[in-house]
Design a protein around this motif. Structure first.
Motif, PDB file in Angstrom:
ATOM      1  N   SER A  60       0.654  -0.730  -0.277  1.00 52.92           N
ATOM      2  CA  SER A  60       0.220  -0.343  -0.126  1.00 52.92           C
ATOM      3  C   SER A  60       0.935   1.319  -0.095  1.00 52.92           C
ATOM      4  O   SER A  60       2.034   0.745  -0.040  1.00 52.92           O
ATOM      5  CB  SER A  60      -0.827  -0.088   1.032  1.00 52.92           C
ATOM      6  N   GLU A  61       0.834   2.223  -0.969  1.00 52.73           N
ATOM      7  CA  GLU A  61       0.995   3.481  -0.481  1.00 52.73           C
ATOM      8  C   GLU A  61       1.155   3.951   0.834  1.00 52.73           C
ATOM      9  O   GLU A  61      -0.215   3.585   1.309  1.00 52.73           O
ATOM     10  CB  GLU A  61       0.395   4.142  -1.434  1.00 52.73           C
ATOM     11  N   ILE A  62       1.784   5.099   1.348  1.00 51.11           N
ATOM     12  CA  ILE A  62       1.690   5.208   3.081  1.00 51.11           C
ATOM     13  C   ILE A  62       1.240   6.955   3.216  1.00 51.11           C
ATOM     14  O   ILE A  62       1.717   7.616   2.200  1.00 51.11           O
ATOM     15  CB  ILE A  62       2.408   4.354   3.737  1.00 51.11           C
ATOM     16  N   ASP A  85      10.181   0.703  11.023  1.00 56.36           N
ATOM     17  CA  ASP A  85       9.492  -1.257  11.245  1.00 56.36           C
ATOM     18  C   ASP A  85       7.432  -0.354  10.810  1.00 56.36           C
ATOM     19  O   ASP A  85       7.293  -1.293   9.623  1.00 56.36           O
ATOM     20  CB  ASP A  85       9.757  -1.842  12.715  1.00 56.36           C
ATOM     21  N   PHE A  86       7.688   0.852  11.575  1.00 53.31           N
ATOM     22  CA  PHE A  86       5.792   1.778  11.344  1.00 53.31           C
ATOM     23  C   PHE A  86       6.152   1.542   9.985  1.00 53.31           C
ATOM     24  O   PHE A  86       4.757   1.330   9.154  1.00 53.31           O
ATOM     25  CB  PHE A  86       6.561   2.679  11.627  1.00 53.31           C
ATOM     26  N   ILE A  87       6.434   1.703   8.981  1.00 56.39           N
ATOM     27  CA  ILE A  87       6.521   1.620   7.643  1.00 56.39           C
ATOM     28  C   ILE A  87       6.134   0.862   6.723  1.00 56.39           C
ATOM     29  O   ILE A  87       5.792   0.224   6.247  1.00 56.39           O
ATOM     30  CB  ILE A  87       7.638   2.720   6.253  1.00 56.39           C
ATOM     31  N   TYR A  88       7.245  -0.367   7.209  1.00 53.36           N
ATOM     32  CA  TYR A  88       6.851  -2.034   6.920  1.00 53.36           C
ATOM     33  C   TYR A  88       5.563  -2.484   7.223  1.00 53.36           C
ATOM     34  O   TYR A  88       5.058  -2.631   5.850  1.00 53.36           O
ATOM     35  CB  TYR A  88       7.877  -2.803   7.699  1.00 53.36           C
ATOM     36  N   TYR A  95      -3.068  -0.137  10.025  1.00 50.20           N
ATOM     37  CA  TYR A  95      -2.085   0.992  10.583  1.00 50.20           C
ATOM     38  C   TYR A  95      -1.286   0.863  12.157  1.00 50.20           C
ATOM     39  O   TYR A  95      -1.483   0.596  12.787  1.00 50.20           O
ATOM     40  CB  TYR A  95      -3.481   1.953  11.002  1.00 50.20           C
ATOM     41  N   THR A  96      -0.407   2.050  11.980  1.00 50.63           N
ATOM     42  CA  THR A  96       0.370   1.669  13.267  1.00 50.63           C
ATOM     43  C   THR A  96       0.999   2.954  14.112  1.00 50.63           C
ATOM     44  O   THR A  96       1.284   4.349  13.125  1.00 50.63           O
ATOM     45  CB  THR A  96       2.106   1.033  12.223  1.00 50.63           C
ATOM     46  N   LEU A 108      -0.095   6.316  28.535  1.00 51.55           N
ATOM     47  CA  LEU A 108      -1.093   5.713  27.065  1.00 51.55           C
ATOM     48  C   LEU A 108      -1.360   6.621  26.726  1.00 51.55           C
ATOM     49  O   LEU A 108      -1.836   6.494  26.198  1.00 51.55           O
ATOM     50  CB  LEU A 108      -2.046   5.446  28.569  1.00 51.55           C
ATOM     51  N   LYS A 109      -0.272   7.774  26.529  1.00 51.00           N
ATOM     52  CA  LYS A 109      -0.930   8.894  25.235  1.00 51.00           C
ATOM     53  C   LYS A 109      -0.157   7.656  23.853  1.00 51.00           C
ATOM     54  O   LYS A 109       1.416   7.820  23.831  1.00 51.00           O
ATOM     55  CB  LYS A 109      -0.163   9.975  25.518  1.00 51.00           C
ATOM     56  N   PHE A 110      -0.728   7.804  22.881  1.00 50.05           N
ATOM     57  CA  PHE A 110       0.159   6.968  21.880  1.00 50.05           C
ATOM     58  C   PHE A 110       0.170   8.352  19.924  1.00 50.05           C
ATOM     59  O   PHE A 110      -1.443   8.552  20.544  1.00 50.05           O
ATOM     60  CB  PHE A 110      -0.655   5.679  21.345  1.00 50.05           C
ATOM     61  N   HIS A 111       0.589   7.628  19.364  1.00 49.71           N
ATOM     62  CA  HIS A 111       0.320   9.052  18.274  1.00 49.71           C
ATOM     63  C   HIS A 111      -0.187   7.673  16.915  1.00 49.71           C
ATOM     64  O   HIS A 111       1.397   6.747  16.846  1.00 49.71           O
ATOM     65  CB  HIS A 111       0.832   9.976  18.191  1.00 49.71           C
ATOM     66  N   LEU A 112      -0.437   8.575  16.363  1.00 51.15           N
ATOM     67  CA  LEU A 112      -0.584   7.542  14.670  1.00 51.15           C
ATOM     68  C   LEU A 112       1.259   7.768  14.263  1.00 51.15           C
ATOM     69  O   LEU A 112       1.476   8.670  13.699  1.00 51.15           O
ATOM     70  CB  LEU A 112      -0.981   7.529  13.614  1.00 51.15           C
ATOM     71  N   VAL A 113       1.403   6.849  13.498  1.00 51.97           N
ATOM     72  CA  VAL A 113       2.979   6.904  13.106  1.00 51.97           C
ATOM     73  C   VAL A 113       2.867   6.858  11.293  1.00 51.97           C
ATOM     74  O   VAL A 113       3.496   7.601  10.667  1.00 51.97           O
ATOM     75  CB  VAL A 113       4.328   6.009  13.908  1.00 51.97           C
ATOM     76  N   ALA A 114       2.510   6.031  10.963  1.00 56.41           N
ATOM     77  CA  ALA A 114       2.405   5.949   9.747  1.00 56.41           C
ATOM     78  C   ALA A 114       0.959   5.324   9.190  1.00 56.41           C
ATOM     79  O   ALA A 114       0.378   4.455  10.265  1.00 56.41           O
ATOM     80  CB  ALA A 114       3.513   4.906   9.046  1.00 56.41           C
TER      81      ALA A 114
END
Length: 151
Positions: A60-62, A85-88, A95-96, A108-114
């Motif tokens: 997939s394009e990311i 790894d996130f790109i992989y 969704y990583t 427990l704060k997270f964010h979307l990397v890719a």
């Protein structure tokens, strides 16, 4: 057997779940995770191996979080290594996410990397059984969020 405090605090674990719409990868950043995810150790190693075998499928394009440099505060050469790894996973249609406050075990704060631009539809169906499911949808924008509000 659930992840132990020692594992949580010393290892950047890969957790895989399904929300209502997508396959999700969460990197724990050596920190705490919502209690409901502690039992995911039963299948995460196997899923990570399975995802490594999926490279044969179309990629997939990311999109990469446009704020990732500010969030991680890493120099460019380290940022590229961090993203591998996130790109992989994103290229596989996953969704990583990563922990935002690295070094703060309790956060427990997270964010979307890719994320994939066009998710691969069959991927969700492959993992409907044997993976932890949640009834909500983890955010797909690039703003940090509290993971325990969704899991």
């Amino acid at each position: 057997m659930a992840y132990s405090i020692i594992e949580l605090s010393t290892t950047d674990l890969d957790i895989f779940i399904l929300d209502k719409q997508k396959v999700v990868h969460i990197a724990t950043g050596g920190g705490n995770i919502p209690e409901k995810l502690l039992e995911s150790d039963r299948y995460n190693g196997e899923l990570r191996f399975t995802f490594r075998q999926l490279l044969r499928f179309p990629e997939s394009e990311i999109e990469i979080n446009p704020n990732i440099s500010e969030i991680t505060r890493l120099p460019e050469e380290q940022l590229q290594a961090y993203l591998i790894d996130f790109i992989y996973f994103a290229k596989l249609g996953i969704y990583t996410y990563d922990k935002t406050d690295l070094g703060n075990f309790e956060s427990l704060k997270f964010h979307l990397v890719a994320k994939p631009k066009n998710p691969i539809p069959f991927l969700f169906g492959l993992f409907e059984n044997g993976i932890y499911r949640i009834d909500s949808e983890i955010p797909v924008d690039f703003k940090p969020f509290l993971l325990d509000k969704y899991v």
